[in-house]
Design a protein around this motif. Sequence first.
Motif, mmCIF file in Angstrom:
data_model
loop_
_atom_site.group_PDB
_atom_site.id
_atom_site.type_symbol
_atom_site.label_atom_id
_atom_site.label_comp_id
_atom_site.label_asym_id
_atom_site.label_seq_id
_atom_site.Cartn_x
_atom_site.Cartn_y
_atom_site.Cartn_z
ATOM 1 N N VAL A 117 40.538 74.972 24.959
ATOM 2 C CA VAL A 117 39.454 75.950 24.883
ATOM 3 C C VAL A 117 39.182 76.412 26.310
ATOM 4 C CG1 VAL A 117 37.030 76.328 24.297
ATOM 5 C CG2 VAL A 117 38.444 74.827 22.868
ATOM 6 N N PRO A 118 39.299 77.722 26.564
ATOM 7 C CA PRO A 118 39.037 78.211 27.924
ATOM 8 C C PRO A 118 37.624 77.863 28.378
ATOM 9 C CG PRO A 118 39.956 79.953 26.545
ATOM 10 C CD PRO A 118 39.630 78.794 25.645
ATOM 11 N N CYS A 119 37.487 77.657 29.663
ATOM 12 C CA CYS A 119 36.176 77.385 30.245
ATOM 13 C C CYS A 119 35.302 78.623 30.086
ATOM 14 C CB CYS A 119 36.349 77.043 31.731
ATOM 15 S SG CYS A 119 34.831 76.514 32.536
ATOM 16 N N SER A 120 34.098 78.406 29.656
ATOM 17 C CA SER A 120 33.177 79.531 29.468
ATOM 18 C C SER A 120 32.772 80.118 30.818
ATOM 19 C CB SER A 120 31.941 79.081 28.699
ATOM 20 O OG SER A 120 31.234 78.119 29.454
ATOM 21 N N VAL A 121 32.372 81.366 30.776
ATOM 22 C CA VAL A 121 31.933 82.072 31.976
ATOM 23 C C VAL A 121 30.577 82.697 31.686
ATOM 24 C CG1 VAL A 121 32.420 83.946 33.587
ATOM 25 C CG2 VAL A 121 34.319 82.600 32.644
ATOM 26 N N ALA A 122 29.609 82.386 32.524
ATOM 27 C CA ALA A 122 28.278 82.976 32.405
ATOM 28 C C ALA A 122 28.073 83.980 33.541
ATOM 29 C CB ALA A 122 27.213 81.881 32.479
ATOM 30 N N ASP A 123 27.168 84.896 33.335
ATOM 31 C CA ASP A 123 26.849 85.847 34.396
ATOM 32 C C ASP A 123 26.480 85.082 35.657
ATOM 33 O OD1 ASP A 123 27.252 88.071 32.807
ATOM 34 O OD2 ASP A 123 25.128 88.351 32.337
ATOM 35 N N GLY A 124 27.062 85.485 36.761
ATOM 36 C CA GLY A 124 26.743 84.862 38.037
ATOM 37 C C GLY A 124 27.623 83.679 38.395
ATOM 38 N N ASP A 125 28.489 83.220 37.484
ATOM 39 C CA ASP A 125 29.386 82.111 37.812
ATOM 40 C C ASP A 125 30.342 82.525 38.922
ATOM 41 O OD1 ASP A 125 28.257 80.460 35.926
ATOM 42 O OD2 ASP A 125 30.012 80.384 34.608
ATOM 43 N N GLU A 126 30.600 81.603 39.831
ATOM 44 C CA GLU A 126 31.566 81.838 40.907
ATOM 45 C C GLU A 126 32.955 81.508 40.388
ATOM 46 O OE1 GLU A 126 32.702 80.239 45.391
ATOM 47 O OE2 GLU A 126 30.872 79.502 44.429
ATOM 48 N N MET A 127 33.893 82.389 40.646
ATOM 49 C CA MET A 127 35.264 82.215 40.185
ATOM 50 C C MET A 127 36.220 82.117 41.371
ATOM 51 S SD MET A 127 34.997 82.280 36.979
ATOM 52 C CE MET A 127 33.562 82.560 36.009
ATOM 53 N N TYR A 128 37.336 81.453 41.115
ATOM 54 C CA TYR A 128 38.457 81.462 42.048
ATOM 55 C C TYR A 128 39.629 82.051 41.287
ATOM 56 C CZ TYR A 128 42.438 80.079 44.833
ATOM 57 O OH TYR A 128 43.607 80.102 45.556
ATOM 58 N N ALA A 129 40.117 83.189 41.746
ATOM 59 C CA ALA A 129 41.227 83.854 41.077
ATOM 60 C C ALA A 129 42.472 83.798 41.939
ATOM 61 C CB ALA A 129 40.864 85.308 40.786
ATOM 62 N N ASN A 130 43.566 83.443 41.287
ATOM 63 C CA ASN A 130 44.879 83.470 41.920
ATOM 64 C C ASN A 130 45.809 84.112 40.904
ATOM 65 O OD1 ASN A 130 47.207 83.117 43.331
ATOM 66 N ND2 ASN A 130 47.068 80.893 43.468
ATOM 67 N N GLY A 131 45.953 85.432 40.979
ATOM 68 C CA GLY A 131 46.700 86.161 39.970
ATOM 69 C C GLY A 131 45.979 86.063 38.640
ATOM 70 N N ILE A 132 46.727 85.702 37.585
ATOM 71 C CA ILE A 132 46.097 85.591 36.258
ATOM 72 C C ILE A 132 45.337 84.276 36.087
ATOM 73 C CG2 ILE A 132 47.826 87.079 35.184
ATOM 74 C CD1 ILE A 132 48.898 84.482 33.787
ATOM 75 N N PHE A 133 45.503 83.381 37.041
ATOM 76 C CA PHE A 133 44.838 82.080 36.957
ATOM 77 C C PHE A 133 43.444 82.189 37.559
ATOM 78 C CE2 PHE A 133 49.425 80.910 37.761
ATOM 79 C CZ PHE A 133 49.743 80.792 36.416
ATOM 80 N N VAL A 134 42.433 82.096 36.707
ATOM 81 C CA VAL A 134 41.045 82.198 37.155
ATOM 82 C C VAL A 134 40.342 80.901 36.783
ATOM 83 C CG1 VAL A 134 38.883 83.481 36.984
ATOM 84 C CG2 VAL A 134 41.079 84.697 36.832
ATOM 85 N N PHE A 135 39.782 80.242 37.791
ATOM 86 C CA PHE A 135 39.080 78.978 37.609
ATOM 87 C C PHE A 135 37.584 79.195 37.808
ATOM 88 C CE2 PHE A 135 43.345 77.971 38.977
ATOM 89 C CZ PHE A 135 43.722 76.947 38.124
ATOM 90 N N ASN A 136 36.774 78.546 36.991
ATOM 91 C CA ASN A 136 35.323 78.660 37.085
ATOM 92 C C ASN A 136 34.815 77.589 38.052
ATOM 93 O OD1 ASN A 136 32.519 78.532 36.676
ATOM 94 N ND2 ASN A 136 32.747 79.417 34.636
ATOM 95 N N ILE A 137 34.541 78.013 39.275
ATOM 96 C CA ILE A 137 34.060 77.113 40.332
ATOM 97 C C ILE A 137 32.667 76.575 39.991
ATOM 98 C CG2 ILE A 137 33.409 76.955 42.776
ATOM 99 C CD1 ILE A 137 36.464 77.157 42.256
ATOM 100 N N THR A 138 31.818 77.425 39.443
ATOM 101 C CA THR A 138 30.463 76.985 39.083
ATOM 102 C C THR A 138 30.520 75.801 38.127
ATOM 103 O OG1 THR A 138 29.568 79.203 39.438
ATOM 104 C CG2 THR A 138 28.271 77.710 38.038
ATOM 105 N N LYS A 139 31.393 75.872 37.128
ATOM 106 C CA LYS A 139 31.506 74.774 36.158
ATOM 107 C C LYS A 139 32.124 73.536 36.806
ATOM 108 C CE LYS A 139 29.902 76.952 32.482
ATOM 109 N NZ LYS A 139 29.267 78.145 33.002
ATOM 110 N N MET A 140 33.020 73.726 37.769
ATOM 111 C CA MET A 140 33.579 72.575 38.493
ATOM 112 C C MET A 140 32.471 71.852 39.255
ATOM 113 S SD MET A 140 37.112 74.147 40.034
ATOM 114 C CE MET A 140 38.382 72.909 39.856
ATOM 115 N N ILE A 141 31.612 72.616 39.905
ATOM 116 C CA ILE A 141 30.509 72.030 40.671
ATOM 117 C C ILE A 141 29.539 71.312 39.726
ATOM 118 C CG2 ILE A 141 28.502 72.586 42.117
ATOM 119 C CD1 ILE A 141 30.320 74.828 43.372
ATOM 120 N N GLU A 142 29.284 71.910 38.558
ATOM 121 C CA GLU A 142 28.431 71.242 37.566
ATOM 122 C C GLU A 142 29.057 69.925 37.124
ATOM 123 O OE1 GLU A 142 27.793 74.083 34.412
ATOM 124 O OE2 GLU A 142 26.565 75.374 35.698
#
Length: 141
Positions: free
Chosen positions: A8-33
């Motif tokens: 299940v892809p990680c959810s994204v909320a408004d204001g979440d910080e992302m790290y994008a590397n091409g098509i690979f996008v990681f949710n930094i906010t959720k990592m910090i949580e």
Amino acid sequence: MKVDKSFVPCSVADGDEMYANGIFVFNITKMIECLGADPDGIALESVAVSDLWESSSINEPHVDSVDVSKPVIMAEIAPGKYNLIDGNHRVAKACKMGIKSVQAYRFNVQQHMRFLTDSKAYATYVEYWNSKLKDFKSDGS
């Protein structure tokens, strides 16, 4: 590594910080949580600033406002190879201040893949990772 059909892809909320590397996008906010909820679940270690600093395009005025004591985040992008995915401004400030090392959380591949925000990117990432494993094995590493 095999594709987990129940991923299940990680959810994204408004204001979440992302790290994008091409098509690979990681949710930094959720990592910090995740780190806040289970700080002992991810390795924290001292990493040499010289191993992290790459002259890149950063918001120079923002550098002075960051807290270099806050750990950066690294992700294993190939077997045993970790890249900085959060904390470029902190590393730039540490470099500017002559600080030799910073604290870093190291997410291994299993730990950081769950923060991918897209199913197709996840499946492609598994293929990418498997190709890196083959390269790693053929190098005799």
